[in-house]
Design an enzyme around this catalytic site. Sequence first.
Site: not given
Length: 502
Positions: A194, A196, A246, A268-269, A302, A399
């Site tokens: 996961p 940090s 990420g 999954e970006l 996202c 983004e």
Amino acid sequence: MLNAMMPDTGDNDMSAMLNNKDLFRQSAFIDGKWVETKDRINVTNPADGAVLGTIPACGAAETEAAIMAADKAFAGWAASLPAERARILRRWADLMLENKEDLALIMTLEQGKPINESRGEIDYAAAFFEWFGEEAKRTYGDTIPPHLPHAKMIVTRHPVGVTAAITPWNFPSAMITRKAGAALAAGCTMVVRPASETPYSALALAVLAEQAGVPAGVFSVVTGDPHLIGGALTESPIVRKITFTGSTRVGRILLAQSAETVKKMSMELGGHAPFIVFEDADLDKAVTGAIGAKFATTGQDCLAANRIYVHESVYDDFAAKYTAATQALKMANGLDEEADLGPLMSEAAIEKCESHVTDALEKGARLLTGGKKHALGGLFYEPTVLGDVSPDMAIYHEETFGPVAPLVRFSNERDVVRAANDTIYGLAAYVYSNDIARCHRVSDSLDYGMIGVNTPKFTGAPIPFGGFKQSGLGREGSRHGMDDYMELKYVCLGNLDAGLSS
Ligand code: NAP
């Protein structure tokens, strides 16, 4: 931040606030055991900077141990009946819902999101276990009408083996269950690393996994340095699949690192969602939709609307209503039941908002509201609306991952679709129009994996979540979600006799 601190074993604020104190763990979970390391990492609350606790700074050795445990557990888990895996996943989902308030609290404390959003995420996250548990029973194969004489051709589906998940901080629970639900249902085992910033949601899931009856080694959580753990996972020939959510930048790194061991990869970006408001849209619904699509998760999503295109004939009306609706949002510590927005995750996130706003204003955008750090200080940045944004501005192409809404004028359907598609991303898009033919036409022309037409809400366990272009590879959720965790095996039985023997 790495610290040479020993575990904090005493009660702290987090555990004092929980009904089920067992859910707050400050150890990694490997092979069914809670594991410590000498070096520790602080975890802080983004709302006030307070240290919530520490987690182990695991490295390659602990990751190897988790991989070996997953490998050892694989044969037994893969051989278990789908109905048994379904029962365990269902129990895990039920335990999440029974502990919803505590899990939501943990999430808000470490992630900062408003408590109501955290509750919603727990529902969303638990739904993946329920959904994939059901799907476990339906991993049908095929029989193929033979193209060779006297043959029978059979296709069966098999779990790929040991899998690894690397997950982000913006959805600390759902990004794990969306992956682990599919993996475990398929018969795979999984090592999770996961973010940090949000390890405690992941470790709480591990507590409940144990209670639900997930066998040791089937689900491990390794906290610590992303490079050491990511390196060990990608380089291991035992790990047969990596699933990552990420940024596109880190996704490219993981793809390159995994090339040597030729794994299955799901990515999954990043996203850069266009939100298009046509002149025939219900403007009030479009305003409400654009508020949700921009400011949920304080813009750190996202799916966040990152370019709000508004037809020139309704632009001024929309801009006025949208600005007023933005000003009505409440920014507060996520524990406040009334909060609509919370803090951002890091100083870097604040700097990104500031640089996008400064760049846009220098190039002629108009500041309609917000535009600076919030009076609450720390990591709070005002919900912001920029008018008259144009393609020469950084925010038009990048983004933001923060609460800054850029409004862009457009004059016709062809131009706006071309502009919306002019990006390396292709995750989600939104279309608002009351012309059904236009809704179909425009949806068909948008190069995006997911499109919300007259709605900002479309996610959930039954839908195939994922993007076109550099927004990713593969789909999560839905009946397609297990494909990436399974291999097809084709068996050809040849030379079968043509007739019955007498
Ligand atoms: P990120 O920087 O890519 O980090 C994601 C995860 O990767 C974190 O756990 C991070 O660990 C880890 N990581 C970073 N560098 C690594 C490396 N070299 N090797 C292995 N792991 C590494 O992304 P983020 O800032 O957390 O999340 C925001 C991004 O995720 C946005 O671009 C957003 O669009 C995208 N996202 C996509 C989806 C989707 O479903 N398409 C969903 C949510 C978010 P640390 O936390 O320790 O750095």
